[in-house]
Scaffold this motif. Structure first.
Motif, mmCIF file in Angstrom:
data_model
loop_
_atom_site.group_PDB
_atom_site.id
_atom_site.type_symbol
_atom_site.label_atom_id
_atom_site.label_comp_id
_atom_site.label_asym_id
_atom_site.label_seq_id
_atom_site.Cartn_x
_atom_site.Cartn_y
_atom_site.Cartn_z
ATOM 1 N N ILE A 193 -14.572 -1.623 -10.110
ATOM 2 C CA ILE A 193 -13.785 -1.522 -8.877
ATOM 3 C C ILE A 193 -13.026 -0.196 -8.827
ATOM 4 N N ARG A 194 -12.444 0.220 -9.952
ATOM 5 C CA ARG A 194 -11.723 1.500 -9.971
ATOM 6 C C ARG A 194 -12.671 2.662 -9.709
ATOM 7 N N GLY A 195 -13.869 2.584 -10.271
ATOM 8 C CA GLY A 195 -14.858 3.629 -10.014
ATOM 9 C C GLY A 195 -15.287 3.653 -8.559
ATOM 10 N N LEU A 196 -15.480 2.472 -7.985
ATOM 11 C CA LEU A 196 -15.848 2.383 -6.566
ATOM 12 C C LEU A 196 -14.755 2.988 -5.689
ATOM 13 N N ALA A 197 -13.493 2.685 -6.000
ATOM 14 C CA ALA A 197 -12.378 3.239 -5.224
ATOM 15 C C ALA A 197 -12.310 4.755 -5.372
ATOM 16 N N LYS A 198 -12.556 5.251 -6.565
ATOM 17 C CA LYS A 198 -12.587 6.711 -6.766
ATOM 18 C C LYS A 198 -13.613 7.361 -5.847
ATOM 19 N N LYS A 199 -14.790 6.768 -5.800
ATOM 20 C CA LYS A 199 -15.872 7.333 -5.000
ATOM 21 C C LYS A 199 -15.595 7.202 -3.502
ATOM 22 N N VAL A 200 -15.318 5.988 -3.057
ATOM 23 C CA VAL A 200 -15.254 5.705 -1.623
ATOM 24 C C VAL A 200 -13.943 6.176 -0.993
ATOM 25 N N ARG A 434 1.726 -13.482 -15.256
ATOM 26 C CA ARG A 434 2.184 -12.879 -14.011
ATOM 27 C C ARG A 434 1.660 -11.442 -13.909
ATOM 28 N N GLY A 435 1.691 -10.743 -15.020
ATOM 29 C CA GLY A 435 1.186 -9.376 -15.021
ATOM 30 C C GLY A 435 -0.297 -9.317 -14.708
ATOM 31 N N MET A 436 -1.059 -10.255 -15.263
ATOM 32 C CA MET A 436 -2.495 -10.284 -15.000
ATOM 33 C C MET A 436 -2.776 -10.563 -13.532
ATOM 34 N N ILE A 437 -1.965 -11.423 -12.928
ATOM 35 C CA ILE A 437 -2.130 -11.712 -11.494
ATOM 36 C C ILE A 437 -1.912 -10.442 -10.674
ATOM 37 N N ILE A 438 -0.891 -9.685 -11.043
ATOM 38 C CA ILE A 438 -0.615 -8.433 -10.332
ATOM 39 C C ILE A 438 -1.770 -7.457 -10.486
ATOM 40 N N VAL A 439 -2.277 -7.328 -11.721
ATOM 41 C CA VAL A 439 -3.400 -6.413 -11.985
ATOM 42 C C VAL A 439 -4.613 -6.797 -11.150
ATOM 43 N N TRP A 440 -4.955 -8.082 -11.156
ATOM 44 C CA TRP A 440 -6.124 -8.533 -10.393
ATOM 45 C C TRP A 440 -5.898 -8.395 -8.888
ATOM 46 N N ALA A 441 -4.673 -8.615 -8.438
ATOM 47 C CA ALA A 441 -4.369 -8.460 -7.015
ATOM 48 C C ALA A 441 -4.576 -7.015 -6.576
ATOM 49 N N ILE A 442 -4.167 -6.073 -7.428
ATOM 50 C CA ILE A 442 -4.362 -4.647 -7.119
ATOM 51 C C ILE A 442 -5.844 -4.321 -7.044
ATOM 52 N N LEU A 446 -8.090 -3.007 -3.856
ATOM 53 C CA LEU A 446 -8.935 -1.814 -3.898
ATOM 54 C C LEU A 446 -10.362 -2.143 -3.472
ATOM 55 N N LEU A 447 -10.876 -3.283 -3.947
ATOM 56 C CA LEU A 447 -12.232 -3.690 -3.582
ATOM 57 C C LEU A 447 -12.334 -3.958 -2.084
ATOM 58 N N PHE A 448 -11.361 -4.663 -1.544
ATOM 59 C CA PHE A 448 -11.377 -4.995 -0.114
ATOM 60 C C PHE A 448 -11.343 -3.726 0.739
#
Length: 467
Positions: A193-200, A434-442, A446-448
């Motif tokens: 997902i981070r790579g996709l966001a970098k590209k798009v 809680r931290g993992m929820i925040i990470v996944w939400a971010i 990005l994916l959306f």
């Protein structure tokens, strides 16, 4: 097919993952192999034959070379045959047209251009095949005894068309022994997902600025507008290629493979030597292991070492494309690296950090000018714009101020992301629910947003596909 497409994200990848994980482990290489052939043949069905023939040839030659009953002379002969076949195929498809064009220009001949489309990823999978054959010859790895795992290594779709260049020794054990790990699968999704966001979101958008600036009349372009343009390209190629590498590494993790990193914050480099330890690491490592060291490396005196550096960088430039600007780009960096070896690095290490960074960034940006313009005349015109050598050149223009207003926020984000190491705060997030929820939400956000951009986007291949 490209990673940054709805077809891949919505249909291809989920289907392959589903089939892969419902299959018994002994069939998973088959799933990956067939999927990889479909992925490759989607854009170039005819060249799947070339990939199959090349893979099968190297598989059998590898078994011959790795046979302990063969004599050294026989093994070396097969090694030379394999390398020659691989390089001949690469030369034919990538450089034959360039050679014909130059012969016609020099001798006035009228040899017809073959006009062959370049097989996608041929530079990458050819180098992987060569690394395998050489490592088998060196007894560094055992020859693969089964065609399917070897073909999976060569054709593995996460890294088939634009790297990173994965040496066989890196994943030899993983080809036949992979286990599902929830943590690695989750890490792979996030990395993709981070790579996709970098590209798009980053590369594609800053690429619009570069496309606009390079289309401007160069004889009226202000000095800082020309520099802004090449800065935009520097960001575009970095986020495009590192984004692809992140997606490839993430996909590898989803299927149980761990590839080596390909980028390490290259724009933080304090010298050109440092830059090439951080940029396209898999290519630099390949040339070090299979060209520089076999030539003698630094073991035969200073002057032969300098010769070896220049050979490696001339080849590195030519590897990127069949055009004189790529050769010039490689020689340019070879000369700088030699100067650093002889005296510049000693001076740089005694200089302030800001001066080291400034030196590296200016030379890197100048290198990107050589890289991006295949037409030498246009390249020269752009360099003149950067140096203010056109009649009536100015430092600042209304166009510059307009583009800075439009792209200021994006440029600030690009600078921050390109020089920021992993935040310790981010790592702390992963140690709590809680931290993992925040990470996944971010990551889901990005994916959306990335998919939303793709809905209205036209075909957007990665820049390194053409190499």
């Amino acid at each position: 097919m490209v990673f940054s497409s709805l077809l891949f994200i919505v249909f291809f990848l989920p289907t392959v993952l589903f089939l892969y994980y419902i299959s018994p482990p002994k069939f998973r290489n088959w799933i990956l192999l067939i999927s990889s052939f479909i992925f490759y043949a989607w854009g170039e069905p005819i060249y799947i034959v070339l990939l199959l023939v090349s893979t099968t040839t190297d598989f059998w030659l590898g078994k011959w070379i790795g046979n302990t009953q063969r004599g050294e002379r026989s093994r070396k002969t097969m090694l030379i045959i394999s390398i020659s076949i691989n390089l001949a195929v690469l030369f034919f498809f990538k450089y034959a047209g360039f050679l014909i064009e130059n012969l016609n220009n020099i001798f006035g001949t009228t040899i017809a251009d073959l006009d062959l489309p370049l097989p996608i990823g041929i530079s990458f999978y050819t180098f992987q095949s060569i690394s395998y054959i050489v490592d088998v010859y060196r007894r560094k790895v055992e020859p693969q005894q089964h065609w399917v795992p070897f073909a999976t290594y060569i054709a593995l779709f996460p890294q088939l068309v634009a790297g990173p260049i994965v040496q066989y020794s890196t994943i030899a054990a993983q080809l036949n022994n992979r286990k599902f790990k929830e943590s690695e699968f989750a890490e792979g999704i996030q990395r993709f997902i981070r790579g996709l966001a970098k590209k798009v979101l980053l590369a594609n958008n800053i690429g619009l600025l570069w496309d606009h600036i390079q289309s401007q009349p160069m004889d009226t372009m202000s000095i800082w507008l020309a520099w802004l343009g090449i800065i935009a390209f520097a960001f575009q190629i970095y986020f495009d290629f590192s984004g692809y590498s992140d997606m490839a590494i993430g996909l590898g993790l989803m299927f149980g493979f761990r590839f080596n990193e390909n980028f390490n914050l290259p724009y933080l480099a304090r010298s050109i030597t440092d830059f090439w330890r951080r940029w396209h690491i898999s290519l630099s490592s390949w040339f070090r292991d299979y060209v520089y060291i076999p030539l003698g490396g630094n073991r035969q005196g200073l002057w032969k070492q300098l010769r070896n550096i220049m050979i490696v960088w001339a080849l590195t430039g030519i590897w990127h494309g069949a055009s004189w600007n790529f050769a010039l780009w490689g020689i340019y960096f070879g000369i700088i690296l030699i100067c650093e070896k002889l005296f510049l690095l000693k001076w740089l290490t005694r200089s302030p950090r800001w001066l080291q960074h400034s030196y590296a960034i200016i030379l890197i940006l100048c290198g990107w000018v050589l890289f991006v313009f295949e037409d030498m005349t246009i390249m020269g015109q752009y360099i003149m714009s950067m140096l203010g050598m056109h009649e009536g050149s100015t430092w600042i223009s209304d166009e510059l101020l307009f583009q800075l207003r439009n792209y200021f926020v994006l440029l600030a984000i690009l600078v921050i992301v390109s020089i920021s190491p992993k935040f310790k705060l981010w790592n702390r997030f992963t140690h709590s629910n809680r931290g993992m929820i925040i990470v996944w939400a971010i990551h889901m956000l990005l994916l959306f947003v990335s998919i939303a951009y793709l809905v209205d986007a036209s075909f957007n291949p990665f820049l390194y596909f053409r190499f």
